[in-house]
Design a protein around this motif. Sequence first.
Motif, PDB file in Angstrom:
ATOM      1  N   UNK A 149      49.563 -20.351   7.657  1.00 10.41           N
ATOM      2  CA  UNK A 149      50.363 -20.387   8.889  1.00 10.41           C
ATOM      3  C   UNK A 149      51.635 -21.221   8.733  1.00 10.41           C
ATOM      4  N   UNK A 150      51.527 -22.339   8.000  1.00  7.67           N
ATOM      5  CA  UNK A 150      52.654 -23.282   7.940  1.00  7.67           C
ATOM      6  C   UNK A 150      53.606 -23.044   6.776  1.00  7.67           C
ATOM      7  N   UNK A 151      53.165 -22.257   5.772  1.00 11.85           N
ATOM      8  CA  UNK A 151      53.991 -22.111   4.570  1.00 11.85           C
ATOM      9  C   UNK A 151      54.079 -20.671   4.079  1.00 11.85           C
ATOM     10  N   UNK A 152      52.960 -20.094   3.694  1.00 10.35           N
ATOM     11  CA  UNK A 152      52.991 -18.803   3.020  1.00 10.35           C
ATOM     12  C   UNK A 152      53.597 -17.702   3.890  1.00 10.35           C
ATOM     13  N   UNK A 153      53.143 -17.607   5.140  1.00  8.94           N
ATOM     14  CA  UNK A 153      53.618 -16.513   6.003  1.00  8.94           C
ATOM     15  C   UNK A 153      55.078 -16.692   6.406  1.00  8.94           C
ATOM     16  N   UNK A 154      55.594 -17.907   6.307  1.00 11.39           N
ATOM     17  CA  UNK A 154      56.993 -18.162   6.681  1.00 11.39           C
ATOM     18  C   UNK A 154      57.958 -17.866   5.534  1.00 11.39           C
ATOM     19  N   UNK A 155      57.440 -17.785   4.317  1.00 14.92           N
ATOM     20  CA  UNK A 155      58.299 -17.533   3.154  1.00 14.92           C
ATOM     21  C   UNK A 155      57.644 -16.485   2.246  1.00 14.92           C
ATOM     22  N   UNK A 156      57.462 -15.273   2.746  1.00 18.44           N
ATOM     23  CA  UNK A 156      56.756 -14.245   1.958  1.00 18.44           C
ATOM     24  C   UNK A 156      57.497 -13.846   0.683  1.00 18.44           C
ATOM     25  N   UNK A 157      58.806 -14.106   0.634  1.00 22.78           N
ATOM     26  CA  UNK A 157      59.536 -13.776  -0.582  1.00 22.78           C
ATOM     27  C   UNK A 157      59.157 -14.715  -1.723  1.00 22.78           C
ATOM     28  N   UNK A 158      58.843 -15.982  -1.411  1.00 18.13           N
ATOM     29  CA  UNK A 158      58.423 -16.940  -2.428  1.00 18.13           C
ATOM     30  C   UNK A 158      56.916 -16.946  -2.641  1.00 18.13           C
ATOM     31  N   UNK A 159      56.188 -16.606  -1.604  1.00 20.04           N
ATOM     32  CA  UNK A 159      54.730 -16.665  -1.668  1.00 20.04           C
ATOM     33  C   UNK A 159      54.135 -15.309  -1.276  1.00 20.04           C
ATOM     34  N   UNK A 160      54.259 -14.309  -2.139  1.00 27.07           N
ATOM     35  CA  UNK A 160      53.687 -12.989  -1.817  1.00 27.07           C
ATOM     36  C   UNK A 160      52.187 -13.124  -1.560  1.00 27.07           C
ATOM     37  N   UNK A 161      51.745 -12.645  -0.421  1.00 27.04           N
ATOM     38  CA  UNK A 161      50.382 -12.922   0.023  1.00 27.04           C
ATOM     39  C   UNK A 161      49.325 -12.355  -0.910  1.00 27.04           C
ATOM     40  N   UNK A 162      49.657 -11.297  -1.645  1.00 25.29           N
ATOM     41  CA  UNK A 162      48.658 -10.751  -2.572  1.00 25.29           C
ATOM     42  C   UNK A 162      48.421 -11.695  -3.758  1.00 25.29           C
ATOM     43  N   UNK A 163      49.317 -12.674  -3.978  1.00 26.65           N
ATOM     44  CA  UNK A 163      49.143 -13.656  -5.048  1.00 26.65           C
ATOM     45  C   UNK A 163      48.807 -15.047  -4.508  1.00 26.65           C
ATOM     46  N   UNK A 164      48.690 -15.144  -3.194  1.00 23.53           N
ATOM     47  CA  UNK A 164      48.377 -16.428  -2.558  1.00 23.53           C
ATOM     48  C   UNK A 164      47.235 -16.229  -1.566  1.00 23.53           C
ATOM     49  N   UNK A 165      46.166 -15.592  -2.039  1.00 23.55           N
ATOM     50  CA  UNK A 165      44.984 -15.366  -1.215  1.00 23.55           C
ATOM     51  C   UNK A 165      44.127 -16.630  -1.172  1.00 23.55           C
ATOM     52  N   UNK A 166      43.106 -16.587  -0.356  1.00 28.22           N
ATOM     53  CA  UNK A 166      42.180 -17.725  -0.297  1.00 28.22           C
ATOM     54  C   UNK A 166      41.481 -17.927  -1.640  1.00 28.22           C
ATOM     55  N   UNK A 167      41.144 -16.834  -2.305  1.00 28.84           N
ATOM     56  CA  UNK A 167      40.510 -16.949  -3.625  1.00 28.84           C
ATOM     57  C   UNK A 167      41.464 -17.570  -4.642  1.00 28.84           C
ATOM     58  N   UNK A 168      42.749 -17.201  -4.560  1.00 25.69           N
ATOM     59  CA  UNK A 168      43.742 -17.815  -5.449  1.00 25.69           C
ATOM     60  C   UNK A 168      43.850 -19.315  -5.178  1.00 25.69           C
ATOM     61  N   UNK A 169      43.850 -19.670  -3.908  1.00 24.31           N
ATOM     62  CA  UNK A 169      43.937 -21.079  -3.523  1.00 24.31           C
ATOM     63  C   UNK A 169      42.727 -21.854  -4.037  1.00 24.31           C
ATOM     64  N   UNK A 170      41.527 -21.272  -3.917  1.00 25.00           N
ATOM     65  CA  UNK A 170      40.331 -21.947  -4.415  1.00 25.00           C
ATOM     66  C   UNK A 170      40.374 -22.077  -5.934  1.00 25.00           C
TER      67      UNK A 170
END
Length: 441
Positions: A149-170
Amino acid sequence: METTKLREWLENGGAEGLSWLQLEDFPDTGRGVKTLRPLKSGDIVLTIPGSFLWTVDAAFDDPILGPIISSVKPPLSVEDTLAVFLLFIKSRIERYEGRQAHVKLLPTSYTTSVCFTDEELEICSGSSLYHITKQLKQQIRDDYLQLLNNLFSKHPDLFPLEKFTQNDYMWALCAIWSRGMDFQLPGKQFRCIAPFADMLNHSPDVQLCHTYNPQSDSLQILAGKDYTIGEQVFINYGSVPNNRLLRLYGFVLPNNPYDTYDLVLTTHPLAPLYAQKVTLLESAGLQVNATFPLTLSDPLPLDVLRYLRIQRLSSSEISTVEAKRGARNIVSARNEAEILKALIEACESLLDGFSVPLEKLEANIASSVYQKSDNKWAAAHVSIGEQKIIKMTLQKTRELLALVICAQCGKANENNKRCGRCRRVEFYSEILLELFKRNYN
């Protein structure tokens, strides 16, 4: 290929020692580092300049990532900053060849306890690891949603969600937990991941041998013992119990001498005489909500008994304590019997809470029901270590109780050598005074 790129990147930047070190798969530990030359204890094995370390400062100094993460409110934690840094580098296709070579050498999966299935984790149900892992899994979910909410969704060009999933974060968190090094510097705690140095495995049989020098801004690995050519080089993580080894690093040591069980004691604010007992606890250097590590060498620390004695004091006993602060005879046989009985019940309840009893776990390991080094095998060793400690605590508590109560009638009678009920001669007063003369120092 990635190993070559990593070596070139580090050596071109001033890293030293890579020429006589080589990555290799070892049968007991998996991938590790071996030496191609003899080493003496204390020799400098490897030097990594600070510019190559994964740190919070390095993340904020990055010209692309730094301005974005510095504007996040509330500020990112150290772990989240490093996790985002790892995933950001991993997701890029240019500019970061050296760091990317390091990321590509990291494991694609981890065996820390948060990665266990419910069935695997259930093997150690009842252990402190089980409860902490459950809490960690929920915390990971909550922290990821906050990042989303605070970072990834606000900058999708830098943090493409398919590479910043919850599993990636873990995955990134597990990399930080298992490969990070912590150093206490003047005024702050310093955490980093050191490329190549993070490939070294742990052994309790070597001296502590990794250090960070803030003056030269470099991390050094020293030889923790003598090595011959071809031997695996180890570092020492410290005196770490299996519940922490599995939670952070993804492995256990059978018969780990540093195993612990954390006993949590608390006193409810609505408990009788709460304010007076809090004052006594504080005067004894104890916290109201306290955690006491029980160990194989000290399964019943004196502070556990001191805490429980204060918690179970009657109003008349409190008056005696307050009137005779420091006196040797403040231990009450009534109070002592009560706390020891309560502790016995607590230990029995804790042991009943383990899903698989100690004896069955040991049998399953001996018969290879749990395959060596798999997740169930590791969880079993954590449970075995904690159950052994609690059993030792239970045994010691029962031995102390036998010194306090009358063997004939089972009652505790204050300050008499002879039980007032059955007239059997007992010596608990002198024993208590000798055992507990250092109360409330």
